[in-house]
Design a protein around this motif. Structure first.
Motif, short mmCIF file in Angstrom:
data_model
loop_
_atom_site.label_atom_id
_atom_site.label_comp_id
_atom_site.label_asym_id
_atom_site.label_seq_id
_atom_site.Cartn_x
_atom_site.Cartn_y
_atom_site.Cartn_z
N UNK A 321 16.39 1.38 16.38
CA UNK A 321 15.09 1.36 15.71
C UNK A 321 14.23 2.58 16.02
N UNK A 322 14.68 3.42 16.97
CA UNK A 322 13.87 4.57 17.41
C UNK A 322 14.58 5.90 17.16
N UNK A 323 15.44 5.96 16.18
CA UNK A 323 16.33 7.09 15.95
C UNK A 323 15.59 8.42 15.93
N UNK A 324 15.89 9.29 16.88
CA UNK A 324 15.41 10.66 16.99
C UNK A 324 13.88 10.78 16.94
N UNK A 325 13.17 9.69 17.22
CA UNK A 325 11.72 9.75 17.21
C UNK A 325 11.14 9.96 15.83
N UNK A 326 11.98 9.89 14.80
CA UNK A 326 11.51 10.18 13.44
C UNK A 326 11.55 8.96 12.53
N UNK A 327 12.21 7.88 12.98
CA UNK A 327 12.35 6.70 12.12
C UNK A 327 11.21 5.73 12.42
N UNK A 328 10.01 6.11 11.93
CA UNK A 328 8.80 5.36 12.25
C UNK A 328 8.84 3.92 11.74
N UNK A 329 9.52 3.70 10.62
CA UNK A 329 9.46 2.39 9.97
C UNK A 329 9.98 1.23 10.79
N UNK A 330 10.87 1.51 11.76
CA UNK A 330 11.44 0.41 12.55
C UNK A 330 10.95 0.41 14.00
N UNK A 331 10.10 1.38 14.37
CA UNK A 331 9.54 1.39 15.73
C UNK A 331 8.87 0.07 16.06
N UNK A 332 8.15 -0.50 15.08
CA UNK A 332 7.38 -1.71 15.34
C UNK A 332 8.27 -2.88 15.74
N UNK A 333 9.47 -2.96 15.17
CA UNK A 333 10.39 -4.03 15.55
C UNK A 333 10.66 -3.98 17.05
N UNK A 334 10.90 -2.76 17.55
CA UNK A 334 11.17 -2.57 18.97
C UNK A 334 9.94 -2.87 19.82
N UNK A 335 8.78 -2.37 19.39
CA UNK A 335 7.55 -2.58 20.15
C UNK A 335 7.14 -4.05 20.16
N UNK A 336 7.39 -4.75 19.07
CA UNK A 336 7.11 -6.19 19.05
C UNK A 336 7.98 -6.92 20.08
N UNK A 337 9.23 -6.46 20.23
CA UNK A 337 10.11 -7.07 21.22
C UNK A 337 9.53 -6.88 22.63
N UNK A 338 8.88 -5.75 22.87
CA UNK A 338 8.28 -5.49 24.17
C UNK A 338 7.01 -6.31 24.39
#
Length: 351
Positions: A321-338
């Motif tokens: 979900x955090x691919x190369x720091x450029x894939x903003x659209x799925x960052x939130x999925x990861x941050x929600x998990x945190x």
């Protein structure tokens, strides 16, 4: 932003909202998340809030209203996130702020395994996201020091892709920690590892091979090209998102593009509430995928599932979900998990 003596609402839809949450939690402020949408009145105007909206009630803080306002104002100015002061907890539509669906949040204490077989690029992407955008620390635990690590000091552990060779004793240490109510986040091949080691009761998508069918001979010279065609160098896929799930809080559209550069295929969970993201029917947006991968794996697989383990849970990403720091659209999925991990309860089915 209007000063309030009652509560503030922070719009979780904003990309920087997790950074605001971390900032305010660092200041020892108590915040909650709305697990259902609601509509309230602000400055005589009706305002709707999505799943995940943050509530900061003044009465629950150890600091006075003036100091709370100072920190909230600083957070808004620092991260440019919409924050609203309100005078009442009664809403015109949806849940009221005293509802059981308003749940207090625990500050994440996160760690990540690094080194010895882990994929350094993915670990770096996680660190970069948290350090530069959320301004949140994460403890990096070298795999060689795993036995000495005091996992009970953390409530979240991240395992990026890699070739893990944990012993049975080390795996037991991990599963016992999760069972206490903690959150394990796995990405890519780490998710495959969790399934292979039976840490969770989930499955990988299997290709239905007819063992009685005769094998067709292929020219030897074409072997590299034919086998290479089954790899995935990087494709963009459309997936279907359950926007009511805590891992999807902050999203409004059920369609989401995901980036896939591995051949980890997760089978949708048998629990009907556990599959958060599933690849869409006509999923390919861009890139090359072989017919075999498309027909036998992609069409029947999930991108993100959550599996219960004791009182805890394992959040399994098939894709990064955090691919190369450029894939903003799925960052939130990861941050929600945190940030929401410990609030994720997988509803149990009747046997």
């Amino acid at each position: 932003m209007q000063k309030s003596s009652y509560a503030y609402i922070i719009d979780w839809d904003d990309y920087n909202a997790p950074a605001v949450l971390n900032f305010l939690q660092t200041k020892k402020l108590v915040l909650s998340s709305a697990f259902k949408p609601f509509t309230t009145t602000i400055d005589n105007t009706s305002k709707s809030f999505n799943y995940g909206a943050l509530i900061l009630p003044i009465s629950l803080q150890k600091k006075d209203a003036d100091e709370v306002y100072k920190w909230v104002l600083e957070a808004q100015e620092k991260y440019q996130v919409p924050i609203y002061g309100i005078a009442t907890g009664y809403n015109s539509q949806g849940i009221d702020l005293g509802s059981r669906h308003i749940r207090p949040l625990t500050k994440p204490k996160a760690a990540m395994l690094i080194g010895d077989g882990t994929r350094s690029y993915e670990a770096g992407e996680v660190w970069h996201l948290l350090d530069t955008r959320v301004h949140m620390p994460i403890t990096k635990i070298p795999v060689r020091n795993y036995d000495k690590a005091k996992l009970d000091e953390y409530n979240t552990l991240v395992m990026v892709s890699g070739k893990y060779s944990l012993t049975e004793k080390q795996q037991t240490k991990l599963s016992d920690w999760v069972k206490k109510g903690n959150t394990l986040i796995t990405i890519g091949t780490a998710s495959k590892w969790a399934i292979d080691k039976k840490l969770v009761k989930e499955k990988l998508t299997n290709s239905e091979v007819d063992s009685t069918k005769a094998v067709l001979r292929e020219p030897y010279v074409d072997a590299d090209e034919n086998l290479g065609r089954e790899g995935l160098g990087g494709i963009i896929l459309k997936a279907d998102l359950d926007v009511t799930h805590p891992l999807a809080f902050g999203y409004r559209d059920t369609d989401i593009p995901v980036y896939k550069n591995n051949t980890v295929w997760l089978s949708p969970s048998k629990n009907e509430y556990s599959t958060v993201v599933k690849y869409s029917r006509n999923a390919l947006i861009d890139g090359y995928i072989s017919r075999k991968n498309s027909e036998e794996f992609l069409k029947t697989s999930a991108s993100l599932i959550v599996s219960p383990l004791g009182s805890g849970r394992v959040v399994m990403f098939a894709d990064n979900p955090n691919f190369r720091g450029s894939w903003y659209g799925t960052n939130r999925l990861f941050l929600n998990a945190l940030f929401l991990g410990d609030k994720i309860e997988v509803p149990k089915q009747n046997d």
